[in-house]
Design a protein around this motif. Sequence first.
Motif, short mmCIF file in Angstrom:
data_model
loop_
_atom_site.label_atom_id
_atom_site.label_comp_id
_atom_site.label_asym_id
_atom_site.label_seq_id
_atom_site.Cartn_x
_atom_site.Cartn_y
_atom_site.Cartn_z
N ALA A 143 38.05 20.11 16.18
CA ALA A 143 38.37 21.20 17.10
C ALA A 143 38.20 21.18 18.44
O ALA A 143 38.08 22.27 19.19
CB ALA A 143 37.72 22.54 16.34
N LYS A 144 37.84 20.18 18.87
CA LYS A 144 37.35 19.93 20.29
C LYS A 144 38.44 20.16 21.28
O LYS A 144 39.56 19.83 20.59
CB LYS A 144 36.87 18.49 20.68
N VAL B 197 32.24 19.99 17.61
CA VAL B 197 31.54 18.73 17.43
C VAL B 197 31.88 17.85 16.03
O VAL B 197 31.84 16.80 15.99
CB VAL B 197 29.95 18.83 17.72
N ARG B 198 31.74 18.79 14.99
CA ARG B 198 31.86 18.11 13.59
C ARG B 198 33.31 17.53 13.28
O ARG B 198 34.19 18.15 13.94
CB ARG B 198 31.49 19.14 12.62
N PRO C 244 27.34 22.09 8.94
CA PRO C 244 28.36 22.58 7.84
C PRO C 244 29.59 22.74 8.45
O PRO C 244 29.89 22.68 9.75
CB PRO C 244 27.62 23.81 7.50
N TYR C 245 30.83 22.66 7.58
CA TYR C 245 31.96 22.72 8.02
C TYR C 245 32.12 24.21 8.59
O TYR C 245 31.69 25.22 8.14
CB TYR C 245 33.14 22.78 6.82
N ALA C 246 32.93 24.15 9.87
CA ALA C 246 33.28 25.36 10.49
C ALA C 246 34.63 25.00 11.09
O ALA C 246 34.66 24.03 11.77
CB ALA C 246 32.14 25.93 11.63
N PRO C 247 35.61 25.80 10.94
CA PRO C 247 37.02 25.38 11.71
C PRO C 247 36.91 25.38 13.20
O PRO C 247 37.88 24.58 13.71
CB PRO C 247 38.06 26.41 11.13
N ASP C 248 36.09 26.15 13.78
CA ASP C 248 36.13 26.27 15.24
C ASP C 248 34.79 25.27 15.67
O ASP C 248 34.58 25.39 16.97
CB ASP C 248 35.72 27.50 15.72
N ASP C 249 34.12 24.45 15.03
CA ASP C 249 33.10 23.54 15.38
C ASP C 249 33.81 22.57 16.29
O ASP C 249 34.45 21.80 15.90
CB ASP C 249 32.13 22.99 14.20
N GLY D 40 44.59 17.82 18.72
CA GLY D 40 44.08 18.12 17.24
C GLY D 40 43.48 16.86 16.89
O GLY D 40 42.71 17.26 15.76
N ARG D 41 43.81 15.74 17.28
CA ARG D 41 43.14 14.73 16.38
C ARG D 41 42.65 13.41 17.30
O ARG D 41 43.46 13.50 18.46
CB ARG D 41 44.15 13.87 15.53
N LEU D 42 41.70 12.79 17.21
CA LEU D 42 41.48 11.51 18.16
C LEU D 42 41.66 10.30 17.23
O LEU D 42 41.95 10.33 16.15
CB LEU D 42 39.93 11.62 18.06
#
Length: 450
Positions: free
Chosen positions: A355-356, A337-338, A330-335, A376-378
Amino acid sequence: MANTVDFTVPNPGLLHRILLRSGIIYAAVTVIPFVPAFYQQDFDAGFSVKGHPYRWLDVVSQNNPWFFSSQGGKNYGGWLITLLVCLIIGGGWAFIEKQINNDRNALTQNDRDDRLYNWFFILVRYQIALRMSWFAIAKVFPVQMPFPTLSQLNTSLGDFAPGKLYWLTTGVSPFFEVFAGVFELIATVLILFRRTATLGALMMIAILLSIWFVNIGYDAGVELASLHLLFLSAALLVKDADQFYNILIRHRQAVISYIQPSELTKQWKRAGRIVLKAAFIFLFLFYRGYHYEQLYAAGKTFKLPLDDGIKSFTGFYNVTEFRLNNKVLPYAPDDTVRWQNMAFEKFNTISIGTAKPFKLRTDNKIRTTEYYGNIGRLYYGYEADTVKHILTLKNRADTTDALNLNYTAPSAGKFILKGLSPQKDSLYIVLNKVEKQYPLAIKRNANITD
């Protein structure tokens, strides 16, 4: 500033001779690419020269001495060492000349110094024009600081380095960028001609002083490069220091010197000088300017990939479902992996919001990619096989990072992606397009709908 006169060195002393010869050495070693890394670089990766032969002019214009790019463009120690070495060599040159020419009269020595100053005057003027012509034209046809991409418009403000943020905010206002470029271009043209070189140097100092402070304040990466050009511009005015003092401080009339070109006795030499100057102006100003205008008209910039993306894919998408090894995350701002969202650019880049942890990258070799100065982005370059429905993603900064994804589009604005992560975990991702208008784009009198 009444009439102009020919410049003659009045009985120059030893210090003057040392400085003159040191200046010639400095001007030469900072424009000729002596560093082996210059010849070892991948010119196509850095300048996109394949298919764009005029970009070889940019290779020459943007050749940097070794101390420019090291230490994040702030290697003042290296710059001072270079100046010191040039002074030592210049001092040795002047001393050897003095020993050789002890029996010659002072007039002959003055004539030699006049010729040397003329060479210094040429080297400095053309080095400034060589480097500034690129910056000027890339602003007149605003491709140096492009308008923010979809990915950048959807990156948090705090994820940008100050230098990257400055470039983006300048790119938001092409009018300001063009305005700055016009002044840089006028100063560049003026400095190419002897009779207007003093005015060009004064304009260049005013321009470069603000650029230098911007680079200091925003840590924009070309701090020392701008100081170097500022130093050379000021060097063109040193000969008239007393005259400027009389005009600006004592409010007295003064005469600005005119540097008379060397007298050439042979017709072919005089013709050759005119041809070389005309060729420089044509190649670095008109020819390059035409191609940059074409680049801007096509909506492209060398700061971003030149290959087009799939037009129907372009847009910003939320990741509404994300499965890793068939497990729903599920979405989580601090995940870490997702995946949170994806952006398909109009060029062949896909970016993934996550958020990696990221390491901020400001090395010069990626200044022309999306990686420079933000986190913040790949970012991946992509190729799409629209028959087999396969996306091939490759990290432009790390060639070991790549993945293949099968895609389907069950409805307009929706994608389903399946494949393996670089760690060989299975991925199942559902994307839904977000229709959004950006105030920055509206202010620019353009509607961008993602």
